[in-house]
Design an enzyme around this catalytic site. Structure first.
Site, PDB file in Angstrom:
ATOM      1  N   ARG A 156       5.183 -88.991 -70.807  1.00  0.00           N
ATOM      2  CA  ARG A 156       5.269 -88.127 -72.366  1.00  0.00           C
ATOM      3  C   ARG A 156       6.302 -87.701 -72.755  1.00  0.00           C
ATOM      4  O   ARG A 156       7.169 -86.610 -73.344  1.00  0.00           O
ATOM      5  CB  ARG A 156       4.676 -88.782 -73.385  1.00  0.00           C
ATOM      6  N   VAL A 177       2.955 -84.473 -81.740  1.00  0.00           N
ATOM      7  CA  VAL A 177       2.472 -83.339 -81.170  1.00  0.00           C
ATOM      8  C   VAL A 177       3.347 -82.863 -79.582  1.00  0.00           C
ATOM      9  O   VAL A 177       3.181 -81.829 -78.312  1.00  0.00           O
ATOM     10  CB  VAL A 177       1.550 -84.696 -80.032  1.00  0.00           C
ATOM     11  N   ASP A 178       4.932 -83.163 -80.228  1.00  0.00           N
ATOM     12  CA  ASP A 178       6.413 -82.695 -79.516  1.00  0.00           C
ATOM     13  C   ASP A 178       6.298 -81.385 -79.726  1.00  0.00           C
ATOM     14  O   ASP A 178       7.084 -81.125 -79.001  1.00  0.00           O
ATOM     15  CB  ASP A 178       7.600 -84.065 -79.582  1.00  0.00           C
ATOM     16  N   HIS A 208      -3.367 -83.274 -84.636  1.00  0.00           N
ATOM     17  CA  HIS A 208      -3.656 -83.832 -83.943  1.00  0.00           C
ATOM     18  C   HIS A 208      -3.396 -83.687 -82.132  1.00  0.00           C
ATOM     19  O   HIS A 208      -3.066 -83.515 -81.121  1.00  0.00           O
ATOM     20  CB  HIS A 208      -2.761 -85.393 -83.386  1.00  0.00           C
ATOM     21  N   CYS A 254      -9.194 -77.110 -69.793  1.00  0.00           N
ATOM     22  CA  CYS A 254      -9.477 -77.546 -68.577  1.00  0.00           C
ATOM     23  C   CYS A 254     -11.566 -77.299 -68.635  1.00  0.00           C
ATOM     24  O   CYS A 254     -12.086 -77.259 -70.056  1.00  0.00           O
ATOM     25  CB  CYS A 254      -9.936 -75.371 -67.941  1.00  0.00           C
ATOM     26  N   CYS A 289      -7.269 -76.788 -62.736  1.00  0.00           N
ATOM     27  CA  CYS A 289      -7.273 -75.205 -63.668  1.00  0.00           C
ATOM     28  C   CYS A 289      -6.874 -74.432 -62.499  1.00  0.00           C
ATOM     29  O   CYS A 289      -8.073 -73.790 -61.613  1.00  0.00           O
ATOM     30  CB  CYS A 289      -8.197 -74.686 -64.603  1.00  0.00           C
ATOM     31  N   ASN A 307      10.754 -92.962 -96.154  1.00  0.00           N
ATOM     32  CA  ASN A 307      10.630 -93.555 -94.515  1.00  0.00           C
ATOM     33  C   ASN A 307      10.395 -94.999 -93.865  1.00  0.00           C
ATOM     34  O   ASN A 307      11.380 -95.692 -95.002  1.00  0.00           O
ATOM     35  CB  ASN A 307       8.708 -94.371 -94.313  1.00  0.00           C
TER      36      ASN A 307
END
Ligand code: BV8
Ligand code: ZN
Length: 249
Positions: A69, A106-107, A122, A130, A151, A217
């Protein structure tokens, strides 16, 4: 057709809250959450992959999905809907009016378009945390060297800094959203199916408080019958038009 009362409400509101969902990023080519199960991921249900249980059971599979993604999002640019959100913020702020952008996305394309007053409800797929030492940082390196990514500080497993189904939203985000909702004069819900809570609850909260609500929408949603104005259209077309009319009014 944008109702003139809606235009005046945006122009005159002491502050504006805009909630965005994956529909706003769709015109940039970012697959919506439900589309994110196409091609090689078609056999997976995103709502089952985006959970702590899925990561616990198969951190390699889930981190590969997020890396896929990330690669998709990295190839996408903000679209006129993102730019209109950023411009609306600048315009209202220049007139000392309030503006808050609550995003479920979340982009970080809103960030790329220049929005500033963003609340990421979100989290973000660009943030990785980590599980060993808790270090959390933006990581745009692609692809990961190993799955799950490790990490650099302690060698611990890193997870995406997103809110999974069944996880609480960050307190800071919830507090910021609550503060924004208190003073707002109009609430816009843009490009979201209004199915995921608590994000989908804000439109209902606004309505219950007598705050004018405007939905933009591509298709009807559960809040369409409730909102003050519901416009069926593409956010990349309707948002810029709404802003143009409000600035001219
Ligand atoms: C919580 C990050 C409690 C991850 C996402 C059972 C078990 C556990 C929880 C629940 C449960 N049942 C219900 C719940 C609550 C659950 C929920 O709401 N589930 C739904 C499915 C019923 N919510 C949660 O779990 C939340 N947490 O409740 O915690 C708690 C409290 C205290 C302590 C512990 C726990 C967490 C929810 C957050 C989940 N994470 N994303 C990731 O991305 O990988 S949500 C994810 O799906 C996206 O972020 C997005 O917000 C959401 C929906 O995805 P999409 O469908 O893609 O997008 P959207 O809905 O926005 O739809 C797109 C719309 O745009 C469509 O309507 C389309 O027509 C339109 N469109 C398309 N193109 C355009 C357009 N519109 C305009 N223009 C266009 N061009
Ligand atoms: Zn660590």
């Amino acid at each position: 057709m944008i109702p003139p009362e809606a235009v005046r409400a945006v122009r005159d509101a002491p502050s504006v809250v805009v909630l965005t969902g994956a529909g706003v990023s769709a015109e940039s080519g970012v697959p919506t959450f439900r589309d994110a199960a196409r091609g090689l991921w078609a056999k997976y249900d995103p709502t089952r992959l985006a959970t702590p249980e899925a990561f616990e059971a198969d951190p390699e599979l889930v981190s590969r999905w997020y890396d896929w993604r990330r690669e998709r999002v990295a190839a996408c640019a903000p679209n006129p809907g993102h730019h209109a959100s950023a411009e609306m913020e600048r315009w209202l702020t220049s007139m000392r009016r309030g503006f808050t952008l609550l995003t479920q996305n979340v982009d970080r394309l809103h960030h790329a378009a220049g929005s500033r007053a963003i609340v990421e409800l979100h989290g973000s797929i660009w943030i990785w945390r980590c599980l060993g030492c808790g270090t959390e940082r933006e990581d745009r390196s692609m692809p990961f060297a190993e799955y799950p990514p490790r990490c650099a500080d302690c060698g611990g497993i890193r997870r995406p800094g997103v809110v999974w189904f069944g996880e609480a939203l960050p307190h800071a985000a919830l507090d910021a959203a609550e503060r924004a909702m208190r003073g707002c004069g109009i609430f816009l819900s843009v490009g979201t199916s209004s199915l995921v809570y608590p994000a989908a609850g804000y439109a209902r909260q606004a309505h219950a408080r007598g705050i004018p609500t405007l939905e933009i929408n591509a298709e009807p949603t559960p809040i369409s019958p409730m909102v003050t104005w519901s416009i069926q259209g593409k956010s990349g077309e309707v948002l810029p038009e709404l802003l143009r009319l409000a600035m001219e009014a």
